[in-house]
Design a protein around this motif. Structure first.
Motif, short mmCIF file in Angstrom:
data_model
loop_
_atom_site.label_atom_id
_atom_site.label_comp_id
_atom_site.label_asym_id
_atom_site.label_seq_id
_atom_site.Cartn_x
_atom_site.Cartn_y
_atom_site.Cartn_z
N TYR A 6 -42.91 15.71 -19.27
CA TYR A 6 -41.64 15.45 -19.26
C TYR A 6 -40.77 14.29 -20.14
CZ TYR A 6 -41.70 19.38 -15.94
OH TYR A 6 -41.27 20.50 -15.21
N GLY A 7 -42.18 13.27 -20.10
CA GLY A 7 -41.66 12.35 -20.35
C GLY A 7 -42.19 12.07 -22.08
N TYR A 8 -43.07 12.87 -21.72
CA TYR A 8 -42.82 13.18 -23.41
C TYR A 8 -42.17 13.49 -24.11
CZ TYR A 8 -46.00 14.54 -27.82
OH TYR A 8 -45.67 14.45 -29.10
N GLU A 9 -41.76 15.32 -23.70
CA GLU A 9 -40.49 15.78 -24.32
C GLU A 9 -39.59 15.13 -23.91
OE1 GLU A 9 -40.88 18.41 -21.26
OE2 GLU A 9 -43.04 19.47 -22.15
N LYS A 10 -38.75 14.80 -23.86
CA LYS A 10 -37.92 13.76 -23.59
C LYS A 10 -37.73 12.67 -24.61
CE LYS A 10 -34.60 11.19 -20.80
NZ LYS A 10 -33.88 10.51 -19.83
N ARG A 11 -38.67 12.15 -25.34
CA ARG A 11 -39.11 11.49 -25.99
C ARG A 11 -38.97 11.76 -27.03
NH1 ARG A 11 -37.19 6.59 -27.70
NH2 ARG A 11 -38.55 5.67 -29.61
N GLN A 12 -39.76 13.20 -27.64
CA GLN A 12 -39.89 13.44 -28.79
C GLN A 12 -37.96 14.61 -28.99
OE1 GLN A 12 -41.98 13.52 -30.83
NE2 GLN A 12 -42.75 12.26 -28.79
#
Length: 74
Positions: A6-12
């Protein structure tokens, strides 16, 4: 099964929002400077440029990719 990152998706999503905001600000500055008449910044000319060859799309992708990578270190 792998768990979603989820952290990666949020950053994107955040980076995409930032790119769109910068593009809007750049277009507004161009209009204000008189480089483009009002309304032409989002007109069919941009769509034609993307459809006519990879030149505009490739240059834009390279610039955006480079900007996103540099911002990640901050």
């Amino acid at each position: 099964m792998a768990t979603p990152n989820y952290g990666y998706e949020k950053r994107q999503r955040e980076l995409e929002k930032k790119r769109k905001k910068e593009d809007k600000a750049r277009a507004k500055a161009d209009r204000k400077a008189g480089l483009l008449p009002d309304g032409e910044g989002q007109g069919p000319e941009e769509a034609d440029g993307a459809a006519h060859g990879g030149d505009g799309a490739d240059a834009g992708s390279a610039g955006e990719g480079g900007d996103g990578g540099g911002d990640g270190g901050d």
